[in-house]
Design a protein around this motif. Structure first.
Motif, PDB file in Angstrom:
ATOM      1  N   ARG A  43     -17.353  23.555 -34.967  1.00 47.65           N
ATOM      2  CA  ARG A  43     -17.129  22.251 -35.598  1.00 47.65           C
ATOM      3  C   ARG A  43     -17.048  22.398 -37.116  1.00 47.65           C
ATOM      4  O   ARG A  43     -17.793  23.118 -37.735  1.00 47.65           O
ATOM      5  CB  ARG A  43     -18.262  21.286 -35.245  1.00 47.65           C
ATOM      6  N   LYS A  44     -16.075  21.699 -37.679  1.00 49.85           N
ATOM      7  CA  LYS A  44     -15.931  21.710 -39.129  1.00 49.85           C
ATOM      8  C   LYS A  44     -15.517  20.329 -39.621  1.00 49.85           C
ATOM      9  O   LYS A  44     -15.016  19.511 -38.842  1.00 49.85           O
ATOM     10  CB  LYS A  44     -14.938  22.779 -39.583  1.00 49.85           C
ATOM     11  N   SER A  45     -15.736  20.070 -40.892  1.00 52.26           N
ATOM     12  CA  SER A  45     -15.335  18.798 -41.491  1.00 52.26           C
ATOM     13  C   SER A  45     -13.873  18.897 -41.921  1.00 52.26           C
ATOM     14  O   SER A  45     -13.527  19.731 -42.750  1.00 52.26           O
ATOM     15  CB  SER A  45     -16.229  18.477 -42.695  1.00 52.26           C
ATOM     16  N   VAL A  46     -13.037  18.045 -41.349  1.00 54.71           N
ATOM     17  CA  VAL A  46     -11.603  18.051 -41.642  1.00 54.71           C
ATOM     18  C   VAL A  46     -11.267  16.802 -42.443  1.00 54.71           C
ATOM     19  O   VAL A  46     -11.546  15.682 -42.009  1.00 54.71           O
ATOM     20  CB  VAL A  46     -10.778  18.109 -40.338  1.00 54.71           C
ATOM     21  N   ARG A  47     -10.665  17.004 -43.614  1.00 57.73           N
ATOM     22  CA  ARG A  47     -10.404  15.892 -44.526  1.00 57.73           C
ATOM     23  C   ARG A  47      -8.918  15.670 -44.810  1.00 57.73           C
ATOM     24  O   ARG A  47      -8.573  14.857 -45.656  1.00 57.73           O
ATOM     25  CB  ARG A  47     -11.146  16.130 -45.845  1.00 57.73           C
ATOM     26  N   LYS A  48      -8.054  16.399 -44.130  1.00 57.67           N
ATOM     27  CA  LYS A  48      -6.611  16.203 -44.311  1.00 57.67           C
ATOM     28  C   LYS A  48      -5.951  16.243 -42.940  1.00 57.67           C
ATOM     29  O   LYS A  48      -6.254  17.127 -42.136  1.00 57.67           O
ATOM     30  CB  LYS A  48      -6.031  17.284 -45.223  1.00 57.67           C
ATOM     31  N   TYR A  49      -5.032  15.287 -42.707  1.00 59.07           N
ATOM     32  CA  TYR A  49      -4.502  15.106 -41.362  1.00 59.07           C
ATOM     33  C   TYR A  49      -2.980  15.052 -41.349  1.00 59.07           C
ATOM     34  O   TYR A  49      -2.346  14.636 -42.322  1.00 59.07           O
ATOM     35  CB  TYR A  49      -5.069  13.816 -40.750  1.00 59.07           C
ATOM     36  N   GLN A  50      -2.421  15.449 -40.231  1.00 57.39           N
ATOM     37  CA  GLN A  50      -0.983  15.363 -40.035  1.00 57.39           C
ATOM     38  C   GLN A  50      -0.569  13.902 -39.825  1.00 57.39           C
ATOM     39  O   GLN A  50      -1.374  13.065 -39.417  1.00 57.39           O
ATOM     40  CB  GLN A  50      -0.563  16.172 -38.800  1.00 57.39           C
ATOM     41  N   ASP A  51       0.686  13.641 -40.096  1.00 54.79           N
ATOM     42  CA  ASP A  51       1.235  12.309 -39.861  1.00 54.79           C
ATOM     43  C   ASP A  51       1.602  12.211 -38.380  1.00 54.79           C
ATOM     44  O   ASP A  51       2.767  12.286 -37.988  1.00 54.79           O
ATOM     45  CB  ASP A  51       2.472  12.086 -40.739  1.00 54.79           C
ATOM     46  N   LYS A  52       0.574  12.072 -37.575  1.00 54.03           N
ATOM     47  CA  LYS A  52       0.749  12.094 -36.126  1.00 54.03           C
ATOM     48  C   LYS A  52      -0.314  11.207 -35.497  1.00 54.03           C
ATOM     49  O   LYS A  52      -1.497  11.332 -35.813  1.00 54.03           O
ATOM     50  CB  LYS A  52       0.620  13.537 -35.617  1.00 54.03           C
ATOM     51  N   SER A  53       0.106  10.323 -34.633  1.00 53.67           N
ATOM     52  CA  SER A  53      -0.844   9.426 -33.984  1.00 53.67           C
ATOM     53  C   SER A  53      -1.633  10.175 -32.909  1.00 53.67           C
ATOM     54  O   SER A  53      -1.215  11.217 -32.420  1.00 53.67           O
ATOM     55  CB  SER A  53      -0.120   8.221 -33.376  1.00 53.67           C
ATOM     56  N   ILE A  54      -2.765   9.598 -32.554  1.00 51.94           N
ATOM     57  CA  ILE A  54      -3.645  10.194 -31.548  1.00 51.94           C
ATOM     58  C   ILE A  54      -3.435   9.481 -30.219  1.00 51.94           C
ATOM     59  O   ILE A  54      -3.401   8.249 -30.154  1.00 51.94           O
ATOM     60  CB  ILE A  54      -5.120  10.082 -31.982  1.00 51.94           C
ATOM     61  N   GLU A  55      -3.291  10.267 -29.179  1.00 54.62           N
ATOM     62  CA  GLU A  55      -3.059   9.716 -27.851  1.00 54.62           C
ATOM     63  C   GLU A  55      -4.235   8.836 -27.412  1.00 54.62           C
ATOM     64  O   GLU A  55      -5.389   9.186 -27.652  1.00 54.62           O
ATOM     65  CB  GLU A  55      -2.860  10.840 -26.832  1.00 54.62           C
ATOM     66  N   PRO A  56      -3.955   7.705 -26.760  1.00 59.04           N
ATOM     67  CA  PRO A  56      -5.030   6.799 -26.306  1.00 59.04           C
ATOM     68  C   PRO A  56      -6.055   7.491 -25.415  1.00 59.04           C
ATOM     69  O   PRO A  56      -7.253   7.195 -25.504  1.00 59.04           O
ATOM     70  CB  PRO A  56      -4.273   5.716 -25.530  1.00 59.04           C
ATOM     71  N   GLU A  57      -5.604   8.419 -24.573  1.00 58.49           N
ATOM     72  CA  GLU A  57      -6.556   9.090 -23.690  1.00 58.49           C
ATOM     73  C   GLU A  57      -7.532   9.963 -24.469  1.00 58.49           C
ATOM     74  O   GLU A  57      -8.687  10.140 -24.061  1.00 58.49           O
ATOM     75  CB  GLU A  57      -5.832   9.919 -22.620  1.00 58.49           C
ATOM     76  N   LYS A  58      -7.101  10.496 -25.614  1.00 55.91           N
ATOM     77  CA  LYS A  58      -8.021  11.283 -26.443  1.00 55.91           C
ATOM     78  C   LYS A  58      -9.030  10.377 -27.143  1.00 55.91           C
ATOM     79  O   LYS A  58     -10.203  10.736 -27.270  1.00 55.91           O
ATOM     80  CB  LYS A  58      -7.242  12.129 -27.450  1.00 55.91           C
ATOM     81  N   MET A  59      -8.587   9.220 -27.584  1.00 58.46           N
ATOM     82  CA  MET A  59      -9.521   8.278 -28.186  1.00 58.46           C
ATOM     83  C   MET A  59     -10.545   7.825 -27.151  1.00 58.46           C
ATOM     84  O   MET A  59     -11.729   7.655 -27.461  1.00 58.46           O
ATOM     85  CB  MET A  59      -8.773   7.068 -28.755  1.00 58.46           C
ATOM     86  N   CYS A 172     -21.596   4.967 -40.123  1.00 59.14           N
ATOM     87  CA  CYS A 172     -20.678   5.911 -40.752  1.00 59.14           C
ATOM     88  C   CYS A 172     -19.241   5.594 -40.374  1.00 59.14           C
ATOM     89  O   CYS A 172     -18.970   4.936 -39.372  1.00 59.14           O
ATOM     90  CB  CYS A 172     -21.020   7.355 -40.369  1.00 59.14           C
ATOM     91  N   VAL A 173     -18.360   6.071 -41.211  1.00 59.71           N
ATOM     92  CA  VAL A 173     -16.924   5.976 -40.978  1.00 59.71           C
ATOM     93  C   VAL A 173     -16.433   7.386 -40.681  1.00 59.71           C
ATOM     94  O   VAL A 173     -16.653   8.302 -41.474  1.00 59.71           O
ATOM     95  CB  VAL A 173     -16.199   5.404 -42.212  1.00 59.71           C
ATOM     96  N   ILE A 174     -15.788   7.568 -39.530  1.00 60.05           N
ATOM     97  CA  ILE A 174     -15.308   8.897 -39.134  1.00 60.05           C
ATOM     98  C   ILE A 174     -13.779   8.882 -39.096  1.00 60.05           C
ATOM     99  O   ILE A 174     -13.181   8.414 -38.121  1.00 60.05           O
ATOM    100  CB  ILE A 174     -15.853   9.302 -37.749  1.00 60.05           C
ATOM    101  N   PRO A 175     -13.120   9.367 -40.160  1.00 57.33           N
ATOM    102  CA  PRO A 175     -11.670   9.530 -40.093  1.00 57.33           C
ATOM    103  C   PRO A 175     -11.337  10.572 -39.022  1.00 57.33           C
ATOM    104  O   PRO A 175     -12.025  11.584 -38.903  1.00 57.33           O
ATOM    105  CB  PRO A 175     -11.298  10.042 -41.489  1.00 57.33           C
ATOM    106  N   VAL A 176     -10.278  10.318 -38.262  1.00 52.61           N
ATOM    107  CA  VAL A 176      -9.893  11.222 -37.171  1.00 52.61           C
ATOM    108  C   VAL A 176      -8.383  11.445 -37.218  1.00 52.61           C
ATOM    109  O   VAL A 176      -7.614  10.510 -37.462  1.00 52.61           O
ATOM    110  CB  VAL A 176     -10.278  10.638 -35.793  1.00 52.61           C
ATOM    111  N   GLY A 177      -7.980  12.685 -36.962  1.00 46.29           N
ATOM    112  CA  GLY A 177      -6.556  12.985 -36.890  1.00 46.29           C
ATOM    113  C   GLY A 177      -6.344  14.441 -36.529  1.00 46.29           C
ATOM    114  O   GLY A 177      -7.303  15.210 -36.379  1.00 46.29           O
ATOM    115  N   TYR A 178      -5.086  14.812 -36.391  1.00 47.17           N
ATOM    116  CA  TYR A 178      -4.766  16.223 -36.166  1.00 47.17           C
ATOM    117  C   TYR A 178      -4.861  16.948 -37.501  1.00 47.17           C
ATOM    118  O   TYR A 178      -4.280  16.502 -38.495  1.00 47.17           O
ATOM    119  CB  TYR A 178      -3.368  16.368 -35.562  1.00 47.17           C
ATOM    120  N   PRO A 179      -5.621  18.048 -37.571  1.00 49.30           N
ATOM    121  CA  PRO A 179      -5.815  18.738 -38.849  1.00 49.30           C
ATOM    122  C   PRO A 179      -4.507  19.179 -39.484  1.00 49.30           C
ATOM    123  O   PRO A 179      -3.597  19.644 -38.802  1.00 49.30           O
ATOM    124  CB  PRO A 179      -6.671  19.954 -38.462  1.00 49.30           C
TER     125      PRO A 179
END
Length: 199
Positions: A43-59, A172-179
């Motif tokens: 596990r690592k802290s990721v602070r930059k994300y691709q311009d790509k939406s996250i699939e509903p099943e992953k959420m 907390c606020v957890i930003p989420v995305g593809y690294p």
């Protein structure tokens, strides 16, 4: 002149040993021996994300992981707000000092606690947040914990932006995305922090 068979065998054996040693599982490298530990240590802290939406099943998996956390007296005081509206993400990014990455995150999960149900809501919700971070790592997503609680100014921003009821407090606020880019986990192990039987 042909190389004798035993010399070829020795060369092969030395090469095999070198490969085996170099492929010994290291921190952050997947190993089939213990995938749970591998995920925790990766596990690592990721602070930059691709311009790509996250699939509903992953959420959905992230939410299920959060709600699988332990809870005192099984009260489960957590509430989760998934934000994928750009305006709300940008509003929080503008006012939260350590959540600027929200400007390019496709979504964020805000972990909140029901203070009317539990006075130690923040403990249970912290366990839920950690589960979400680990689950994100396990399915190829990047995420990072940015604190709202216990800072009143940050909590106010989040509460107003999300229109939270007074008794629902943001942890907390957890930003989420593809690294976007390569991230390496930190080796935080420190044997000086371990004590047996007494300090």
């Amino acid at each position: 002149m042909k190389t004798p068979f035993y010399q070829l065998f020795i060369l092969f054996f030395i090469s095999f040993l070198g490969f085996s040693c170099s492929s010994t599982p290291q921190l952050g490298v997947q190993s089939s021996d213990n995938p749970v530990m591998d995920n925790i240590l990766s596990r690592k802290s990721v602070r930059k994300y691709q311009d790509k939406s996250i699939e509903p099943e992953k959420m959905d998996l992230l939410m299920r992981a959060g709600m699988a956390a332990p809870s005192g007296r099984d009260v489960r005081p957590w509430e989760f707000v998934i934000v994928n509206e750009r305006a709300r993400l940008d509003t929080m990014a503008a006012s939260l000092p350590y959540a600027k990455m929200l400007t390019h995150a496709p979504c964020a999960i805000i972990v909140c606690g029901d203070s009317a149900r539990s006075f130690y809501w923040y403990l249970d919700c912290s366990a839920a947040a950690q589960n979400i971070l680990l689950a994100a790592e396990s399915i190829g997503l990047g995420a990072v914990w940015t604190a709202a609680y216990p800072y009143e100014d940050r909590m106010k921003v989040v509460s107003e932006t999300l229109e939270l009821p007074a008794h629902i407090l943001p942890l907390c606020v957890i930003p989420v995305g593809y690294p976007d880019g390569e991230y390496q986990p930190k080796d935080k192990s420190d044997r000086s922090k371990i004590h047996y039987n007494k300090y």
